[in-house]
Design a protein around this motif. Structure first.
Motif, PDB file in Angstrom:
ATOM      1  N   ILE A 121      -1.901   1.190  -4.937  1.00 21.92           N
ATOM      2  CA  ILE A 121      -2.673   0.089  -5.523  1.00 21.92           C
ATOM      3  C   ILE A 121      -2.280  -0.257  -6.959  1.00 21.92           C
ATOM      4  O   ILE A 121      -2.055  -1.443  -7.272  1.00 21.92           O
ATOM      5  CB  ILE A 121      -4.201   0.373  -5.431  1.00 21.92           C
ATOM      6  N   PRO A 122      -2.173   0.703  -7.887  1.00 20.67           N
ATOM      7  CA  PRO A 122      -1.821   0.329  -9.270  1.00 20.67           C
ATOM      8  C   PRO A 122      -0.477  -0.387  -9.392  1.00 20.67           C
ATOM      9  O   PRO A 122      -0.264  -1.129 -10.352  1.00 20.67           O
ATOM     10  CB  PRO A 122      -1.783   1.681 -10.007  1.00 20.67           C
ATOM     11  N   PHE A 123       0.417  -0.162  -8.432  1.00 24.03           N
ATOM     12  CA  PHE A 123       1.751  -0.758  -8.489  1.00 24.03           C
ATOM     13  C   PHE A 123       1.807  -2.128  -7.794  1.00 24.03           C
ATOM     14  O   PHE A 123       2.866  -2.756  -7.757  1.00 24.03           O
ATOM     15  CB  PHE A 123       2.775   0.187  -7.850  1.00 24.03           C
ATOM     16  N   LEU A 124       0.668  -2.584  -7.262  1.00 24.01           N
ATOM     17  CA  LEU A 124       0.640  -3.847  -6.506  1.00 24.01           C
ATOM     18  C   LEU A 124      -0.177  -4.945  -7.173  1.00 24.01           C
ATOM     19  O   LEU A 124       0.005  -6.118  -6.855  1.00 24.01           O
ATOM     20  CB  LEU A 124       0.057  -3.596  -5.102  1.00 24.01           C
ATOM     21  N   VAL A 125      -1.079  -4.571  -8.061  1.00 17.41           N
ATOM     22  CA  VAL A 125      -2.081  -5.533  -8.542  1.00 17.41           C
ATOM     23  C   VAL A 125      -1.489  -6.701  -9.320  1.00 17.41           C
ATOM     24  O   VAL A 125      -2.131  -7.753  -9.443  1.00 17.41           O
ATOM     25  CB  VAL A 125      -3.178  -4.838  -9.384  1.00 17.41           C
ATOM     26  N   GLU A 126      -0.268  -6.562  -9.830  1.00 21.04           N
ATOM     27  CA  GLU A 126       0.352  -7.658 -10.585  1.00 21.04           C
ATOM     28  C   GLU A 126       1.261  -8.526  -9.720  1.00 21.04           C
ATOM     29  O   GLU A 126       1.854  -9.486 -10.226  1.00 21.04           O
ATOM     30  CB  GLU A 126       1.142  -7.097 -11.776  1.00 21.04           C
ATOM     31  N   LYS A 127       1.352  -8.211  -8.447  1.00 19.89           N
ATOM     32  CA  LYS A 127       2.173  -9.036  -7.556  1.00 19.89           C
ATOM     33  C   LYS A 127       1.527 -10.413  -7.379  1.00 19.89           C
ATOM     34  O   LYS A 127       0.301 -10.548  -7.381  1.00 19.89           O
ATOM     35  CB  LYS A 127       2.319  -8.367  -6.184  1.00 19.89           C
ATOM     36  N   GLU A 128       2.339 -11.424  -7.204  1.00 22.49           N
ATOM     37  CA  GLU A 128       1.857 -12.791  -7.036  1.00 22.49           C
ATOM     38  C   GLU A 128       1.712 -13.141  -5.561  1.00 22.49           C
ATOM     39  O   GLU A 128       2.577 -12.804  -4.748  1.00 22.49           O
ATOM     40  CB  GLU A 128       2.825 -13.778  -7.703  1.00 22.49           C
ATOM     41  N   LYS A 129       0.602 -13.797  -5.238  1.00 16.10           N
ATOM     42  CA  LYS A 129       0.356 -14.314  -3.888  1.00 16.10           C
ATOM     43  C   LYS A 129       0.539 -13.230  -2.822  1.00 16.10           C
ATOM     44  O   LYS A 129       1.110 -13.463  -1.755  1.00 16.10           O
ATOM     45  CB  LYS A 129       1.263 -15.510  -3.590  1.00 16.10           C
ATOM     46  N   LEU A 130       0.031 -12.054  -3.127  1.00 20.88           N
ATOM     47  CA  LEU A 130       0.130 -10.924  -2.204  1.00 20.88           C
ATOM     48  C   LEU A 130      -1.126 -10.845  -1.340  1.00 20.88           C
ATOM     49  O   LEU A 130      -2.243 -10.990  -1.840  1.00 20.88           O
ATOM     50  CB  LEU A 130       0.292  -9.615  -2.982  1.00 20.88           C
ATOM     51  N   THR A 131      -0.935 -10.618  -0.049  1.00 22.21           N
ATOM     52  CA  THR A 131      -2.058 -10.377   0.863  1.00 22.21           C
ATOM     53  C   THR A 131      -1.968  -8.948   1.378  1.00 22.21           C
ATOM     54  O   THR A 131      -0.921  -8.522   1.868  1.00 22.21           O
ATOM     55  CB  THR A 131      -2.030 -11.350   2.053  1.00 22.21           C
ATOM     56  N   VAL A 132      -3.064  -8.219   1.242  1.00 25.05           N
ATOM     57  CA  VAL A 132      -3.131  -6.850   1.723  1.00 25.05           C
ATOM     58  C   VAL A 132      -4.128  -6.772   2.873  1.00 25.05           C
ATOM     59  O   VAL A 132      -5.301  -7.122   2.718  1.00 25.05           O
ATOM     60  CB  VAL A 132      -3.556  -5.865   0.608  1.00 25.05           C
ATOM     61  N   ILE A 133      -3.642  -6.356   4.029  1.00 24.89           N
ATOM     62  CA  ILE A 133      -4.499  -6.054   5.175  1.00 24.89           C
ATOM     63  C   ILE A 133      -4.677  -4.543   5.196  1.00 24.89           C
ATOM     64  O   ILE A 133      -3.702  -3.801   5.040  1.00 24.89           O
ATOM     65  CB  ILE A 133      -3.860  -6.543   6.481  1.00 24.89           C
ATOM     66  N   THR A 134      -5.891  -4.077   5.377  1.00 22.09           N
ATOM     67  CA  THR A 134      -6.113  -2.637   5.338  1.00 22.09           C
ATOM     68  C   THR A 134      -7.281  -2.225   6.219  1.00 22.09           C
ATOM     69  O   THR A 134      -8.152  -3.044   6.541  1.00 22.09           O
ATOM     70  CB  THR A 134      -6.361  -2.166   3.879  1.00 22.09           C
ATOM     71  N   ASN A 135      -7.269  -0.960   6.615  1.00 21.16           N
ATOM     72  CA  ASN A 135      -8.430  -0.375   7.280  1.00 21.16           C
ATOM     73  C   ASN A 135      -9.053   0.696   6.385  1.00 21.16           C
ATOM     74  O   ASN A 135      -9.873   1.490   6.841  1.00 21.16           O
ATOM     75  CB  ASN A 135      -8.033   0.239   8.627  1.00 21.16           C
ATOM     76  N   SER A 136      -8.662   0.694   5.109  1.00 22.72           N
ATOM     77  CA  SER A 136      -9.150   1.678   4.145  1.00 22.72           C
ATOM     78  C   SER A 136     -10.197   1.049   3.231  1.00 22.72           C
ATOM     79  O   SER A 136      -9.897   0.117   2.473  1.00 22.72           O
ATOM     80  CB  SER A 136      -7.982   2.202   3.298  1.00 22.72           C
ATOM     81  N   LEU A 137     -11.413   1.574   3.275  1.00 26.11           N
ATOM     82  CA  LEU A 137     -12.454   1.074   2.371  1.00 26.11           C
ATOM     83  C   LEU A 137     -12.111   1.341   0.914  1.00 26.11           C
ATOM     84  O   LEU A 137     -12.301   0.463   0.066  1.00 26.11           O
ATOM     85  CB  LEU A 137     -13.804   1.692   2.746  1.00 26.11           C
ATOM     86  N   PRO A 138     -11.588   2.540   0.538  1.00 26.81           N
ATOM     87  CA  PRO A 138     -11.199   2.749  -0.858  1.00 26.81           C
ATOM     88  C   PRO A 138     -10.135   1.767  -1.342  1.00 26.81           C
ATOM     89  O   PRO A 138     -10.197   1.298  -2.485  1.00 26.81           O
ATOM     90  CB  PRO A 138     -10.677   4.192  -0.867  1.00 26.81           C
ATOM     91  N   LYS A 172      -6.214 -10.157  -8.210  1.00 21.16           N
ATOM     92  CA  LYS A 172      -5.767 -11.451  -7.666  1.00 21.16           C
ATOM     93  C   LYS A 172      -5.161 -11.302  -6.264  1.00 21.16           C
ATOM     94  O   LYS A 172      -4.695 -12.283  -5.686  1.00 21.16           O
ATOM     95  CB  LYS A 172      -4.753 -12.097  -8.607  1.00 21.16           C
ATOM     96  N   VAL A 173      -5.212 -10.086  -5.722  1.00 20.11           N
ATOM     97  CA  VAL A 173      -4.666  -9.826  -4.391  1.00 20.11           C
ATOM     98  C   VAL A 173      -5.660 -10.274  -3.327  1.00 20.11           C
ATOM     99  O   VAL A 173      -6.853  -9.973  -3.400  1.00 20.11           O
ATOM    100  CB  VAL A 173      -4.343  -8.321  -4.211  1.00 20.11           C
ATOM    101  N   GLU A 174      -5.169 -11.018  -2.345  1.00 18.99           N
ATOM    102  CA  GLU A 174      -5.990 -11.405  -1.194  1.00 18.99           C
ATOM    103  C   GLU A 174      -6.165 -10.187  -0.295  1.00 18.99           C
ATOM    104  O   GLU A 174      -5.191  -9.499   0.023  1.00 18.99           O
ATOM    105  CB  GLU A 174      -5.302 -12.519  -0.412  1.00 18.99           C
ATOM    106  N   VAL A 175      -7.393  -9.896   0.115  1.00 17.07           N
ATOM    107  CA  VAL A 175      -7.658  -8.695   0.900  1.00 17.07           C
ATOM    108  C   VAL A 175      -8.281  -9.070   2.245  1.00 17.07           C
ATOM    109  O   VAL A 175      -9.254  -9.826   2.303  1.00 17.07           O
ATOM    110  CB  VAL A 175      -8.605  -7.722   0.156  1.00 17.07           C
ATOM    111  N   ILE A 176      -7.711  -8.526   3.315  1.00 17.64           N
ATOM    112  CA  ILE A 176      -8.283  -8.662   4.656  1.00 17.64           C
ATOM    113  C   ILE A 176      -8.553  -7.259   5.165  1.00 17.64           C
ATOM    114  O   ILE A 176      -7.636  -6.430   5.235  1.00 17.64           O
ATOM    115  CB  ILE A 176      -7.328  -9.390   5.619  1.00 17.64           C
TER     116      ILE A 176
END
Length: 252
Positions: free
Chosen positions: A104-121, A130-134
């Protein structure tokens, strides 16, 4: 010595119960040397000793909060290497494991990034960024703080995942990657089947180990990212099978 202990452990794992004299012959070392190696493996709770021999202790899954601090430098280094593959505009899947959580700390500055996850944390950490989360829909698994799902609960076919970052509790040539929980394994299978590129993020302690449920054979993984403590013999065995392994150095 550490590499010999790994080989001893693998031999005991395969045979379940082994006499000490068998180990001295197999590894061509003295009884005193075997006793020292065995004592270390007993201290690590990987085997149990009885008079004249040892038996393998089947691993059990710990709660995610307990595992977050295990092998932490290795997990952070692996996670950083995983994040280096992520480009602006990507749609990625981040698994519910403790290694992928460190991305996570290495992704938060990415532009127009969408993260799909099954992890609540993972989802909670990304709230406010600014990350789109599904987050996939399904049943919450309390010990892992994850969501397990299937086609009845969530329409996986609608997802368009460029890169999936998957964790595993066990990795072997024979059984591929494996996990302790059936529902978690089913969810990972679904994600792997629809993702363009699949990365396995796992520390070196998970290699040459099989746990309860197979997730997929190694052929379905594009790249394994792990720490540099992985033995040369293991690397050779896996690369002979056509598995691509990326080793990362750990910041101590």
């Amino acid at each position: 010595m550490i590499e010999r202990q790994q080989h001893i452990l693998q031999f005991i794992r395969e045979h379940k119960v082994v006499k000490l004299v068998t180990l001295t012959k197999k590894f061509n070392v003295s009884m005193e040397t075997i006793r020292r190696d065995i004592q270390q493996l007993v201290l690590e709770k990987k085997i149990e000793k009885f008079y004249g021999g040892v038996k393998y202790v089947e691993p059990v899954e710990g709660i995610i909060d307990q595992r977050l601090h295990e092998q932490l430098p290795e997990k952070i280094a692996i996670a950083k290497a995983c994040a280096s593959y992520v480009q602006d505009g990507d749609c990625i899947f981040i698994d519910s494991g403790t290694t992928t959580y460190q991305m996570i700390p290495f992704l938060v500055e990415k532009e127009k990034l969408t993260v799909i996850t099954n992890s609540l944390p993972v989802a909670f950490e990304l709230i406010g960024s600014k990350v789109e989360v599904i987050i996939i829909g399904g049943k919450i698994r309390h010990s892992e703080k994850s969501v397990t799902s299937n086609d009845f609960l969530f329409r996986f076919e609608h997802l368009n995942i460029n890169k999936a970052f998957i964790c595993a509790s066990g990795v072997s040539i024979e059984k591929g990657i494996s996990d302790f929980n059936l529902e978690e394994a089913i969810t990972r299978k679904q994600i792997i089947s629809i993702s363009q590129t699949v990365f396995l993020a796992t520390d070196s302690t998970k290699f040459n180990k099989d746990v309860a449920i197979q997730v997929c054979p190694l052929q379905e993984i594009d790249t394994i990212i792990t720490d540099s403590a992985l033995s040369k013999k293991t690397i050779m065995h896996f690369t002979k099978e056509g598995v691509q392994i990326k080793l990362v150095q750990t910041d101590k």
